[in-house]
Motif scaffolding. Structure first.
Motif, mmCIF file in Angstrom:
data_model
loop_
_atom_site.group_PDB
_atom_site.id
_atom_site.type_symbol
_atom_site.label_atom_id
_atom_site.label_comp_id
_atom_site.label_asym_id
_atom_site.label_seq_id
_atom_site.Cartn_x
_atom_site.Cartn_y
_atom_site.Cartn_z
ATOM 1 N N GLY A 170 10.307 -11.913 0.368
ATOM 2 C CA GLY A 170 9.277 -10.956 0.750
ATOM 3 C C GLY A 170 9.750 -10.014 1.836
ATOM 4 O O GLY A 170 10.809 -10.201 2.421
ATOM 5 N N VAL A 171 8.939 -9.006 2.088
ATOM 6 C CA VAL A 171 9.220 -7.995 3.101
ATOM 7 C C VAL A 171 7.968 -7.826 3.946
ATOM 8 O O VAL A 171 6.865 -7.727 3.407
ATOM 9 C CB VAL A 171 9.600 -6.641 2.457
ATOM 10 N N GLN A 172 8.145 -7.784 5.270
ATOM 11 C CA GLN A 172 6.996 -7.594 6.145
ATOM 12 C C GLN A 172 6.645 -6.119 6.256
ATOM 13 O O GLN A 172 7.519 -5.271 6.338
ATOM 14 C CB GLN A 172 7.276 -8.137 7.537
ATOM 15 N N VAL A 173 5.324 -5.856 6.258
ATOM 16 C CA VAL A 173 4.805 -4.493 6.388
ATOM 17 C C VAL A 173 3.702 -4.518 7.438
ATOM 18 O O VAL A 173 2.873 -5.427 7.447
ATOM 19 C CB VAL A 173 4.226 -3.992 5.045
ATOM 20 N N GLN A 174 3.719 -3.504 8.321
ATOM 21 C CA GLN A 174 2.661 -3.405 9.319
ATOM 22 C C GLN A 174 1.526 -2.554 8.772
ATOM 23 O O GLN A 174 1.742 -1.441 8.290
ATOM 24 C CB GLN A 174 3.184 -2.797 10.614
ATOM 25 N N ASP A 221 4.710 15.730 5.978
ATOM 26 C CA ASP A 221 4.751 14.548 6.840
ATOM 27 C C ASP A 221 4.066 13.339 6.222
ATOM 28 O O ASP A 221 4.138 12.252 6.746
ATOM 29 C CB ASP A 221 4.138 14.841 8.212
ATOM 30 N N ASN A 222 3.437 13.491 5.038
ATOM 31 C CA ASN A 222 2.817 12.363 4.348
ATOM 32 C C ASN A 222 3.709 11.776 3.272
ATOM 33 O O ASN A 222 3.263 10.952 2.489
ATOM 34 C CB ASN A 222 1.485 12.793 3.696
ATOM 35 N N THR A 223 4.938 12.207 3.210
ATOM 36 C CA THR A 223 5.855 11.667 2.212
ATOM 37 C C THR A 223 6.870 10.773 2.883
ATOM 38 O O THR A 223 7.034 10.770 4.077
ATOM 39 C CB THR A 223 6.589 12.801 1.472
ATOM 40 N N ILE A 224 7.544 9.991 2.089
ATOM 41 C CA ILE A 224 8.565 9.080 2.597
ATOM 42 C C ILE A 224 9.767 9.880 3.035
ATOM 43 O O ILE A 224 10.209 10.778 2.407
ATOM 44 C CB ILE A 224 8.949 8.032 1.521
ATOM 45 N N LEU A 251 7.366 0.532 1.447
ATOM 46 C CA LEU A 251 6.179 -0.313 1.401
ATOM 47 C C LEU A 251 5.153 0.090 2.460
ATOM 48 O O LEU A 251 3.945 0.002 2.218
ATOM 49 C CB LEU A 251 6.565 -1.782 1.548
ATOM 50 N N ALA A 252 5.621 0.565 3.607
ATOM 51 C CA ALA A 252 4.704 1.053 4.641
ATOM 52 C C ALA A 252 3.934 2.268 4.122
ATOM 53 O O ALA A 252 2.732 2.415 4.375
ATOM 54 C CB ALA A 252 5.462 1.397 5.912
ATOM 55 N N GLN A 253 4.624 3.143 3.364
ATOM 56 C CA GLN A 253 3.951 4.316 2.789
ATOM 57 C C GLN A 253 2.937 3.891 1.733
ATOM 58 O O GLN A 253 1.834 4.431 1.669
ATOM 59 C CB GLN A 253 4.971 5.278 2.177
ATOM 60 N N VAL A 254 3.277 2.884 0.941
ATOM 61 C CA VAL A 254 2.341 2.367 -0.060
ATOM 62 C C VAL A 254 1.112 1.800 0.644
ATOM 63 O O VAL A 254 -0.028 2.091 0.265
ATOM 64 C CB VAL A 254 3.009 1.300 -0.958
ATOM 65 N N ALA A 255 1.330 1.008 1.698
ATOM 66 C CA ALA A 255 0.205 0.433 2.448
ATOM 67 C C ALA A 255 -0.659 1.533 3.056
ATOM 68 O O ALA A 255 -1.891 1.475 2.988
ATOM 69 C CB ALA A 255 0.722 -0.504 3.542
ATOM 70 N N GLU A 256 -0.033 2.559 3.613
ATOM 71 C CA GLU A 256 -0.758 3.698 4.200
ATOM 72 C C GLU A 256 -1.641 4.366 3.157
ATOM 73 O O GLU A 256 -2.814 4.653 3.398
ATOM 74 C CB GLU A 256 0.249 4.691 4.776
ATOM 75 N N ASP A 257 -1.086 4.611 1.985
ATOM 76 C CA ASP A 257 -1.846 5.294 0.933
ATOM 77 C C ASP A 257 -2.949 4.414 0.345
ATOM 78 O O ASP A 257 -3.968 4.918 -0.120
ATOM 79 C CB ASP A 257 -0.917 5.798 -0.168
ATOM 80 N N ILE A 258 -2.773 3.110 0.366
ATOM 81 C CA ILE A 258 -3.828 2.208 -0.091
ATOM 82 C C ILE A 258 -4.948 2.146 0.942
ATOM 83 O O ILE A 258 -6.123 2.199 0.602
ATOM 84 C CB ILE A 258 -3.267 0.801 -0.393
ATOM 85 N N GLU A 259 -4.555 2.056 2.214
ATOM 86 C CA GLU A 259 -5.565 1.980 3.275
ATOM 87 C C GLU A 259 -6.287 3.310 3.492
ATOM 88 O O GLU A 259 -7.431 3.327 3.941
ATOM 89 C CB GLU A 259 -4.916 1.544 4.595
ATOM 90 N N ASN A 260 -5.618 4.415 3.187
ATOM 91 C CA ASN A 260 -6.186 5.755 3.368
ATOM 92 C C ASN A 260 -5.979 6.556 2.085
ATOM 93 O O ASN A 260 -5.069 7.384 2.015
ATOM 94 C CB ASN A 260 -5.516 6.477 4.547
ATOM 95 N N PRO A 261 -6.796 6.303 1.068
ATOM 96 C CA PRO A 261 -6.612 6.983 -0.221
ATOM 97 C C PRO A 261 -6.638 8.507 -0.076
ATOM 98 O O PRO A 261 -7.375 9.057 0.740
ATOM 99 C CB PRO A 261 -7.812 6.502 -1.047
#
Length: 149
Positions: free
Chosen positions: A89-93, A146-149, A125-135
């Motif tokens: 696994g990989v940790q994501v904040q 600035d919203n891209t990887i 994965l941080a970008q994926v989490a960001e986009d899930i938390e803030n659709p």
């Protein structure tokens, strides 16, 4: 400053080495025994004090070395070609500051790591989490750079 950070190991001696590293850089840590969903033993190293980004970078580098080095070498079935782990696994904040571990099938992880570094994977994965938390709505091409990887 960052709180509530943990690192998961599957071997107590490797977790102990990580705690020794933490102590060397003046980070207090403790080991909590856990059982994974598959019934395997796991050792969660919890950091007991708040750390900054620079310390987190040092800790993540040590964690990666231990996890993909010594920890992988301890898994039954590994050979000179590499690790044959059944979990990783990989940790994501998350936006809340809490960390979560994203479970990834070992075959997929090996493919990903053949083209991306661990830092690039964590960034993705941080970008994926960001986009899930803030659709976000609308076409991706209309987003600010600035919203891209």
């Amino acid at each position: 400053m960052l709180d509530d950070i943990g690192f998961t190991f599957f071997s107590r001696p490797v977790a102990d080495k990580f705690v020794v590293f933490c102590e060397q850089i003046k980070v207090r840590a403790r080991i909590q025994f856990e059982e994974t969903f598959s019934g395997e033993s796991a050792y969660q190293v919890e950091l007991l004090n708040t750390i900054d980004e620079a310390l987190l970078e040092q800790l993540e580098e040590c964690y990666s070395e231990l996890l993909f080095g010594e920890e992988a070498a301890n898994i039954e079935g590994n050979d000179e070609q590499g690790a044959l782990a059944d979990t990783c696994g990989v940790q994501v904040q998350l936006q809340s500051g809490q960390f979560t571990t994203v479970a990834i099938e070992p075959e997929i992880m090996n493919k990903i790591l053949s083209v991306l570094s661990i830092d690039e994977l964590q960034s993705f994965l941080a970008q994926v989490a960001e986009d899930i938390e803030n659709p976000k709505s609308g076409p991706i091409c209309s987003r600010k750079p600035d919203n891209t990887i």
